[in-house]
Design a protein around this motif. Structure first.
Motif, PDB file in Angstrom:
ATOM      1  N   THR A 165       0.823  -1.180  -0.127  1.00 37.69           N
ATOM      2  CA  THR A 165      -0.151  -0.117  -0.093  1.00 37.69           C
ATOM      3  C   THR A 165       0.986   1.015   0.172  1.00 37.69           C
ATOM      4  N   LEU A 166       0.775   2.108  -0.889  1.00 41.36           N
ATOM      5  CA  LEU A 166       1.306   3.219  -0.821  1.00 41.36           C
ATOM      6  C   LEU A 166       0.577   4.481  -0.418  1.00 41.36           C
ATOM      7  N   TYR A 167       1.192   5.246   0.542  1.00 45.46           N
ATOM      8  CA  TYR A 167       0.642   6.480   1.029  1.00 45.46           C
ATOM      9  C   TYR A 167       1.441   7.676   0.324  1.00 45.46           C
ATOM     10  N   ILE A 168       0.933   8.595  -0.474  1.00 43.37           N
ATOM     11  CA  ILE A 168       1.518   9.625  -1.111  1.00 43.37           C
ATOM     12  C   ILE A 168       1.004  10.756  -0.824  1.00 43.37           C
ATOM     13  N   GLY A 169       2.154  11.766  -0.180  1.00 45.02           N
ATOM     14  CA  GLY A 169       1.750  12.911   0.219  1.00 45.02           C
ATOM     15  C   GLY A 169       1.721  13.799  -1.173  1.00 45.02           C
ATOM     16  N   ASP A 170       1.239  15.157  -0.739  1.00 45.32           N
ATOM     17  CA  ASP A 170       1.125  16.193  -1.864  1.00 45.32           C
ATOM     18  C   ASP A 170       2.601  16.515  -2.203  1.00 45.32           C
ATOM     19  N   PHE A 171       2.891  16.944  -3.565  1.00 49.36           N
ATOM     20  CA  PHE A 171       4.086  17.811  -3.703  1.00 49.36           C
ATOM     21  C   PHE A 171       3.883  19.163  -2.785  1.00 49.36           C
ATOM     22  N   THR A 172       4.673  19.457  -2.364  1.00 51.69           N
ATOM     23  CA  THR A 172       4.615  20.716  -1.444  1.00 51.69           C
ATOM     24  C   THR A 172       5.520  21.861  -2.062  1.00 51.69           C
TER      25      THR A 172
ATOM     26  N   ASP B 280       9.212  16.624 -17.175  1.00 52.44           N
ATOM     27  CA  ASP B 280       9.225  17.968 -17.810  1.00 52.44           C
ATOM     28  C   ASP B 280       8.420  18.830 -16.610  1.00 52.44           C
ATOM     29  N   TRP B 281       9.541  19.352 -15.506  1.00 52.12           N
ATOM     30  CA  TRP B 281       8.937  20.060 -14.762  1.00 52.12           C
ATOM     31  C   TRP B 281       8.699  21.471 -15.020  1.00 52.12           C
ATOM     32  N   PRO B 282       8.036  22.252 -14.568  1.00 53.01           N
ATOM     33  CA  PRO B 282       7.747  23.646 -14.952  1.00 53.01           C
ATOM     34  C   PRO B 282       9.099  24.492 -14.691  1.00 53.01           C
ATOM     35  N   GLN B 283       9.490  25.254 -15.604  1.00 51.38           N
ATOM     36  CA  GLN B 283      10.627  26.293 -15.705  1.00 51.38           C
ATOM     37  C   GLN B 283      10.363  27.677 -15.151  1.00 51.38           C
ATOM     38  N   HIS B 284      10.895  28.355 -14.241  1.00 49.55           N
ATOM     39  CA  HIS B 284      10.542  29.559 -13.928  1.00 49.55           C
ATOM     40  C   HIS B 284      12.106  30.406 -13.772  1.00 49.55           C
TER      41      HIS B 284
ATOM     42  N   GLU C 224       1.773  23.896 -11.877  1.00 40.88           N
ATOM     43  CA  GLU C 224       0.967  22.836 -11.800  1.00 40.88           C
ATOM     44  C   GLU C 224       2.055  21.291 -12.236  1.00 40.88           C
ATOM     45  N   ILE C 225       1.683  20.455 -11.167  1.00 38.28           N
ATOM     46  CA  ILE C 225       2.486  19.277 -11.039  1.00 38.28           C
ATOM     47  C   ILE C 225       2.141  18.392 -12.340  1.00 38.28           C
ATOM     48  N   PRO C 226       3.313  17.961 -13.185  1.00 39.47           N
ATOM     49  CA  PRO C 226       2.969  17.241 -14.394  1.00 39.47           C
ATOM     50  C   PRO C 226       2.500  15.908 -14.047  1.00 39.47           C
ATOM     51  N   GLU C 227       1.754  15.304 -14.922  1.00 37.47           N
ATOM     52  CA  GLU C 227       0.937  14.122 -14.691  1.00 37.47           C
ATOM     53  C   GLU C 227       1.981  13.125 -14.456  1.00 37.47           C
ATOM     54  N   ASP C 228       3.180  13.116 -15.243  1.00 38.61           N
ATOM     55  CA  ASP C 228       4.016  11.980 -14.970  1.00 38.61           C
ATOM     56  C   ASP C 228       4.923  12.033 -13.952  1.00 38.61           C
ATOM     57  N   GLY C 229       4.689  13.035 -12.980  1.00 42.18           N
ATOM     58  CA  GLY C 229       5.674  13.033 -11.997  1.00 42.18           C
ATOM     59  C   GLY C 229       5.506  11.876 -11.097  1.00 42.18           C
TER      60      GLY C 229
END
Length: 215
Positions: free
Chosen positions: A119-126, A195-199, A136-141
Motif C-alpha cells: 500500500t502506497l501512502y503518497i503525500g502532496d508535492f509541497t 518535464d517540470w515547470p521552469q521559472h 501545475e505538477i506534471p501528470e507523469d511526476g
C-alpha cells in the motif's frame, strides 16, 4: 526549543487521535515502545536557515530520518520547519506508522514491487518559493516514480521515499531522491526525466511516500 517541538508534535498528533507521551527526548506512542518520534532543531548561522531533524523509529533496526528548513531565527524558524513537516510528511507517516489514514490529505494506492504487494501512502508535492505563478505538477511526476518503485528490489518491510526537486532559475535543476534514507539512482533518474515547470526564480518541490507491505 525541545519543549516547543515536543508540545507542537503532541498537539499535532492529538488532533488526529494519537496520544504521545514524553520520554526524555522522545515521544512514545501511548503504551508502546514503537513507533517513537523526536525533533531536534539546529539554529542557522547568522540570518541563515535553520534545520529541524525529525526521527521516527519504526523498530529496533529502522528509523525514518527527515530534515526541514526553517526560515527565521529561534522559535520562528523552528515553527516554520514544523509547519513544513506537517504539510509534507505528517499525514504519510500518520498512515504508515500509526495507521490513521486521512484520505483527504494523501493518495492511497496499491503497487507490486517484485514479489511483494504494498500500500502506497503518497503525500502532496509541497511548494516552496515562486509564489507569483501557479505551479501545475506534471501528470507523469508520480507515474515515473511508481514505475521505478515497481522494479526496485524491496523487502517485505515498510519503506519510505523522499523526493526533492529544485528549479534554480537559470535552467539548472537540483534533484534528490532517497529510498530508506539513502540516495536512490533509479528514483533520481525517474524524477529527472519529468518535464517540470521552469521559472526564472527559484522554487522547490518536496514529496514523501511510504510503502507498507500488504503480505
Amino acid at each position: 526549543m525541545d519543549r516547543l517541538i515536543q508540545n507542537h508534535l503532541i498537539d499535532l498528533f492529538a488532533e488526529h487521535g494519537v496520544e504521545l507521551e514524553a520520554d526524555e527526548d522522545w515521544l512514545l506512542t501511548e503504551g508502546e515502545d514503537f513507533p517513537a518520534i523526536r525533533g531536534i532543531w539546529h539554529e542557522g548561522a547568522g540570518d541563515g536557515m535553520g534545520r529541524l531533524d525529525i526521527d521516527i523509529v519504526l523498530d529496533e533496526e529502522r528509523t525514518i530520518e527527515e530534515s526541514f528548513g526553517g526560515i527565521g531565527g529561534g522559535k520562528a524558524g523552528c515553527r516554520d520547519a514544523l509547519d513544513g513537516f506537517a504539510r509534507n510528511d505528517f499525514h504519510v507517516v500518520l498512515a504508515a506508522c500509526w495507521h490513521r489514514v486521512n484520505a483527504k490529505k494523501l493518495a492511497v494506492r496499491e503497487l507490486v514491487a517484485g514479489v511483494h504487494r504494498f500500500t502506497l501512502y503518497i503525500g502532496d508535492f509541497t511548494l516552496r518559493g515562486e509564489k507569483d505563478a501557479p505551479l501545475e505538477i506534471p501528470e507523469d511526476g508520480l507515474s515515473a516514480l511508481e514505475a521505478a518503485i515497481a522494479t526496485a528490489p524491496l523487502t517485505a518491510d515498510v519503506h519510505w521515499i523522499r523526493v526533492f526537486y529544485g528549479n534554480v532559475g537559470d535552467g539548472k535543476t537540483q534533484v534528490e531522491v532517497l529510498l530508506d534514507n539513502e540516495p536512490w539512482a533509479a528514483g533520481h533518474k525517474a524524477i529527472a526525466s519529468v518535464d517540470w515547470p521552469q521559472h526564472e526564480r527559484y522554487y522547490s518541490l518536496r514529496n514523501f511516500i511510504a510503502l507498507v507491505p500488504m503480505d
